[in-house]
Write a protein that holds these residues in place. Sequence first.
Motif, PDB file in Angstrom:
ATOM      1  N   PHE A 256       0.853  -1.184   0.000  1.00 42.41           N
ATOM      2  CA  PHE A 256       0.000   0.000   0.000  1.00 42.41           C
ATOM      3  C   PHE A 256       0.888   1.232   0.000  1.00 42.41           C
ATOM      4  N   LEU A 257       0.632   2.157  -0.903  1.00 40.65           N
ATOM      5  CA  LEU A 257       1.276   3.467  -0.903  1.00 40.65           C
ATOM      6  C   LEU A 257       0.255   4.458  -0.357  1.00 40.65           C
ATOM      7  N   ILE A 258       0.628   5.202   0.685  1.00 37.24           N
ATOM      8  CA  ILE A 258      -0.320   6.085   1.355  1.00 37.24           C
ATOM      9  C   ILE A 258       0.200   7.509   1.329  1.00 37.24           C
ATOM     10  N   GLY A 259      -0.649   8.427   0.896  1.00 39.69           N
ATOM     11  CA  GLY A 259      -0.306   9.835   0.857  1.00 39.69           C
ATOM     12  C   GLY A 259      -1.313  10.672   1.614  1.00 39.69           C
ATOM     13  N   PRO A 260      -1.011  11.945   1.854  1.00 40.78           N
ATOM     14  CA  PRO A 260      -1.909  12.823   2.610  1.00 40.78           C
ATOM     15  C   PRO A 260      -3.130  13.209   1.785  1.00 40.78           C
ATOM     16  N   PRO A 261      -4.138  13.783   2.432  1.00 41.69           N
ATOM     17  CA  PRO A 261      -5.315  14.258   1.689  1.00 41.69           C
ATOM     18  C   PRO A 261      -4.923  15.317   0.665  1.00 41.69           C
ATOM     19  N   THR A 262      -5.596  15.326  -0.452  1.00 41.32           N
ATOM     20  CA  THR A 262      -5.369  16.348  -1.464  1.00 41.32           C
ATOM     21  C   THR A 262      -6.291  17.536  -1.186  1.00 41.32           C
ATOM     22  N   GLU A 263      -6.061  18.626  -1.888  1.00 39.35           N
ATOM     23  CA  GLU A 263      -6.861  19.826  -1.686  1.00 39.35           C
ATOM     24  C   GLU A 263      -8.334  19.529  -1.945  1.00 39.35           C
ATOM     25  N   GLY A 264      -9.180  19.964  -1.014  1.00 40.96           N
ATOM     26  CA  GLY A 264     -10.610  19.739  -1.166  1.00 40.96           C
ATOM     27  C   GLY A 264     -11.092  18.399  -0.659  1.00 40.96           C
ATOM     28  N   SER A 265     -10.213  17.635   0.003  1.00 46.11           N
ATOM     29  CA  SER A 265     -10.591  16.329   0.521  1.00 46.11           C
ATOM     30  C   SER A 265      -9.967  16.118   1.893  1.00 46.11           C
ATOM     31  N   SER A 266     -10.660  15.374   2.734  1.00 42.52           N
ATOM     32  CA  SER A 266     -10.127  15.039   4.063  1.00 42.52           C
ATOM     33  C   SER A 266      -9.622  13.610   4.109  1.00 42.52           C
TER      34      SER A 266
ATOM     35  N   GLN B 160     -14.096  24.441  12.552  1.00 38.75           N
ATOM     36  CA  GLN B 160     -14.574  25.071  11.324  1.00 38.75           C
ATOM     37  C   GLN B 160     -14.111  24.303  10.090  1.00 38.75           C
ATOM     38  N   ASN B 161     -12.842  23.875  10.086  1.00 36.39           N
ATOM     39  CA  ASN B 161     -12.318  23.120   8.944  1.00 36.39           C
ATOM     40  C   ASN B 161     -13.042  21.792   8.772  1.00 36.39           C
ATOM     41  N   LEU B 162     -13.358  21.146   9.897  1.00 40.83           N
ATOM     42  CA  LEU B 162     -14.088  19.880   9.829  1.00 40.83           C
ATOM     43  C   LEU B 162     -15.479  20.107   9.240  1.00 40.83           C
ATOM     44  N   TYR B 163     -16.146  21.165   9.688  1.00 41.75           N
ATOM     45  CA  TYR B 163     -17.480  21.490   9.150  1.00 41.75           C
ATOM     46  C   TYR B 163     -17.402  21.688   7.639  1.00 41.75           C
ATOM     47  N   GLN B 164     -16.398  22.445   7.194  1.00 43.35           N
ATOM     48  CA  GLN B 164     -16.290  22.729   5.762  1.00 43.35           C
ATOM     49  C   GLN B 164     -15.958  21.472   4.968  1.00 43.35           C
ATOM     50  N   GLN B 165     -15.112  20.605   5.530  1.00 41.70           N
ATOM     51  CA  GLN B 165     -14.767  19.352   4.846  1.00 41.70           C
ATOM     52  C   GLN B 165     -16.002  18.482   4.646  1.00 41.70           C
ATOM     53  N   LEU B 166     -16.857  18.428   5.660  1.00 38.93           N
ATOM     54  CA  LEU B 166     -18.068  17.616   5.547  1.00 38.93           C
ATOM     55  C   LEU B 166     -19.020  18.196   4.502  1.00 38.93           C
ATOM     56  N   CYS B 167     -19.033  19.510   4.383  1.00 34.67           N
ATOM     57  CA  CYS B 167     -19.831  20.138   3.321  1.00 34.67           C
ATOM     58  C   CYS B 167     -19.251  19.799   1.951  1.00 34.67           C
ATOM     59  N   ASP B 168     -17.937  19.936   1.825  1.00 34.44           N
ATOM     60  CA  ASP B 168     -17.278  19.687   0.538  1.00 34.44           C
ATOM     61  C   ASP B 168     -17.392  18.228   0.111  1.00 34.44           C
ATOM     62  N   ASN B 169     -17.388  17.311   1.090  1.00 32.24           N
ATOM     63  CA  ASN B 169     -17.435  15.883   0.777  1.00 32.24           C
ATOM     64  C   ASN B 169     -18.854  15.351   0.595  1.00 32.24           C
ATOM     65  N   GLY B 170     -19.844  16.212   0.707  1.00 31.07           N
ATOM     66  CA  GLY B 170     -21.212  15.774   0.495  1.00 31.07           C
ATOM     67  C   GLY B 170     -21.859  15.097   1.685  1.00 31.07           C
ATOM     68  N   VAL B 171     -21.219  15.164   2.853  1.00 32.88           N
ATOM     69  CA  VAL B 171     -21.836  14.600   4.063  1.00 32.88           C
ATOM     70  C   VAL B 171     -22.915  15.549   4.579  1.00 32.88           C
ATOM     71  N   LEU B 172     -22.599  16.850   4.583  1.00 41.53           N
ATOM     72  CA  LEU B 172     -23.584  17.866   4.950  1.00 41.53           C
ATOM     73  C   LEU B 172     -24.125  18.488   3.669  1.00 41.53           C
ATOM     74  N   ILE B 173     -25.386  18.246   3.394  1.00 36.04           N
ATOM     75  CA  ILE B 173     -25.995  18.749   2.163  1.00 36.04           C
ATOM     76  C   ILE B 173     -27.064  19.787   2.511  1.00 36.04           C
ATOM     77  N   GLU B 174     -27.366  20.633   1.560  1.00 41.89           N
ATOM     78  CA  GLU B 174     -28.345  21.687   1.790  1.00 41.89           C
ATOM     79  C   GLU B 174     -29.729  21.088   2.034  1.00 41.89           C
TER      80      GLU B 174
ATOM     81  N   GLY C 284     -32.706  26.817   5.102  1.00 49.38           N
ATOM     82  CA  GLY C 284     -31.320  27.259   5.206  1.00 49.38           C
ATOM     83  C   GLY C 284     -30.443  26.383   6.074  1.00 49.38           C
ATOM     84  N   LEU C 285     -30.908  25.194   6.412  1.00 52.77           N
ATOM     85  CA  LEU C 285     -30.123  24.273   7.231  1.00 52.77           C
ATOM     86  C   LEU C 285     -29.364  23.294   6.342  1.00 52.77           C
ATOM     87  N   ARG C 286     -28.600  22.430   6.976  1.00 51.31           N
ATOM     88  CA  ARG C 286     -27.937  21.330   6.284  1.00 51.31           C
ATOM     89  C   ARG C 286     -28.365  20.015   6.928  1.00 51.31           C
ATOM     90  N   CYS C 287     -28.250  18.944   6.141  1.00 52.36           N
ATOM     91  CA  CYS C 287     -28.702  17.628   6.586  1.00 52.36           C
ATOM     92  C   CYS C 287     -27.589  16.611   6.379  1.00 52.36           C
TER      93      CYS C 287
END
Length: 316
Positions: free
Chosen positions: A55-65, A237-251, A255-258
Amino acid sequence: MTQGRSIRLFLVDGTPNGLMTAEIMNWTGHVITGPRGKLSQLVQRPECSRTGIYFLIGPPTEGSSLPSVYIGESDDVATRLKQHNRPEDKGGKDFWERVCLVTSKDQNLTKAHVKHLESLLMQAAREAGQCRLLNGTAHEYGGLPESDRADMAFFMEQIRTVLPVLSFDFLRERPKPSASSTIVEPADISAQASPLFVAEVPRFGIKALGKEIEGEFYVLKGSLAKGSWTGKGGGYQNLYQQLCDNGVLIEAEKGLRCFSTDQAFSSPSAAAAVVSGRAANGREHWKTEATGQTYADWQDSVVMTTPSATDEGYTQ
């Protein structure tokens, strides 16, 4: 009850950041891992001349956790790793920072075995969803006799057991509490089973459900969260944004997220912060649905009612 396992770790050069081996009692597999900077030492070891999975393992890329992972197999892992260590423009791979190699102590792994394992591991990594897998499509490899396939299924389960111990979680199967039909009753608290917790922010119409499973706090699918981060910068804050970007928190409505899926958090406070859109004390914010008891009080009651080794009449 799940039985305990004995895993032997060995620091090859005596430092925690160098090469490390791992073995499970009564398993023929052998695991060795280390940073890319130790590759020159790794390829000199006898394990690297054997047939194995790596296994070759690297860090998260931009826009991903999620970490980046490549799964490969070879009859001569040392040669393959040297090829991967080349610059990208010379046929190598630049993304990885750590490597993990799995071989057999009795050297009975064949090319057919590792090709089958590679296919199983790629499929498992995709299903787990805990990494950005850089391989192409996994092809089912059916060239093994039935008995060998059973042996490789067992071999793979040992790999899935030992990798998280080495801080590689990309094959780890996480529970899906929302899919469970089991209802936890208040009486189960005495057995240390987690009740269902509720976090609410009535002002915004926010209600989230959570459960503690295997040391992690899960917010359940369908729970509502604040539509944007309104607290101070940093922290969660970064965790919140990552979950939004990854589609875990959706509109969602109003005006809330789910939460689109069950999401594991490292602590109740991390979960409460994401739900509330600001820093929050999860030990007070989460309350049992059945009794309104705070998470802190529930946890305290569990600890206080658990017999210790010094209690009279208690046997393990």
